[in-house]
Design an enzyme around this catalytic site. Structure first.
Site, mmCIF file in Angstrom:
data_model
loop_
_atom_site.group_PDB
_atom_site.id
_atom_site.type_symbol
_atom_site.label_atom_id
_atom_site.label_comp_id
_atom_site.label_asym_id
_atom_site.label_seq_id
_atom_site.Cartn_x
_atom_site.Cartn_y
_atom_site.Cartn_z
ATOM 1 N N HIS A 184 1.566 0.624 -0.457
ATOM 2 C CA HIS A 184 2.219 -0.612 -0.027
ATOM 3 C C HIS A 184 3.475 -0.787 -0.868
ATOM 4 O O HIS A 184 3.428 -0.685 -2.093
ATOM 5 C CB HIS A 184 1.290 -1.814 -0.191
ATOM 6 N N ILE A 185 4.583 -1.032 -0.207
ATOM 7 C CA ILE A 185 5.868 -1.151 -0.883
ATOM 8 C C ILE A 185 5.884 -2.375 -1.798
ATOM 9 O O ILE A 185 6.329 -2.301 -2.942
ATOM 10 C CB ILE A 185 7.006 -1.209 0.161
ATOM 11 N N TYR A 196 10.974 -5.951 0.650
ATOM 12 C CA TYR A 196 10.800 -4.522 0.901
ATOM 13 C C TYR A 196 11.960 -3.655 0.440
ATOM 14 O O TYR A 196 11.872 -2.433 0.509
ATOM 15 C CB TYR A 196 10.544 -4.285 2.397
ATOM 16 N N HIS A 243 -5.129 -5.266 6.685
ATOM 17 C CA HIS A 243 -5.940 -6.463 6.526
ATOM 18 C C HIS A 243 -6.750 -6.803 7.763
ATOM 19 O O HIS A 243 -7.525 -7.760 7.741
ATOM 20 C CB HIS A 243 -5.028 -7.651 6.188
ATOM 21 N N ASP A 268 -12.225 3.131 10.200
ATOM 22 C CA ASP A 268 -13.217 4.065 10.748
ATOM 23 C C ASP A 268 -12.583 5.420 11.067
ATOM 24 O O ASP A 268 -13.169 6.468 10.811
ATOM 25 C CB ASP A 268 -13.864 3.494 12.007
ATOM 26 N N ASN A 320 0.710 4.042 4.853
ATOM 27 C CA ASN A 320 1.030 2.639 4.659
ATOM 28 C C ASN A 320 0.619 1.964 5.962
ATOM 29 O O ASN A 320 1.353 1.989 6.937
ATOM 30 C CB ASN A 320 2.516 2.426 4.379
#
Length: 154
Positions: free
Chosen positions: A109-110, A32, A89, A96, A83
């Site tokens: 996403h980094i 990251y 996942h 929703d 993010n």
């Protein structure tokens, strides 16, 4: 011509960061990087400001809190950069909720999630998102805001 000063001011962009992103700069810097969440917010604020937008930023490790913020965003923001981190996942509930504000969504996403564990290859958020930025480090937030503003302007 209207004299309402708020009419020409766009609604802010909402930047949401999910679980464990409060540990940026500490947790797995080999994946990251060394930038912190404060660095991300600073970059996002500068980018949004340059493009004529305000920014509201929030991070939480609690899924229900994130969902509440998304509900509250309806009619209050121009778009959302998110993010979702681990919830990407796993969370149908988050996916929703993201349709409720009825604004463009950019997923960030980094790391390049597609080069990582197989379970990270699926996103419940991606089908809702107008765009997905992966693997550009924290610069991905800048790219997401720039693209979001293009979408809003169209």
């Amino acid at each position: 011509m209207s004299t309402d000063p708020t009419e020409s001011t766009p609604l802010p962009i909402l930047l949401l960061n999910g679980p464990n992103l409060n540990t940026l700069g500490l947790r797995q810097p080999e994946i990251y990087g060394s930038d912190t969440l404060a660095d991300v917010v600073d970059l996002a604020e500068r980018t949004a400001s340059e493009l004529g937008y305000g920014l509201r930023a929030a991070q939480t490790n609690h899924e229900g809190e994130m969902i509440d913020w998304i509900h509250e965003a309806r009619g209050q923001v121009s778009g959302i950069v998110i993010n979702p981190a681990g919830w990407t996942h796993t969370s149908v509930a988050l996916a929703d909720a993201l349709v409720i504000p009825e604004v463009p969504i950019m997923e960030v996403h980094i790391s390049n999630v597609h080069k990582r564990e197989a379970f990270r290859h699926h996103s419940y958020v991606s089908p809702i998102a107008a765009g997905i930025i992966v693997g550009y480090g924290v610069r991905g937030y800048e790219f997401a805001i720039r693209r979001l503003v293009e979408l809003i302007s169209d």
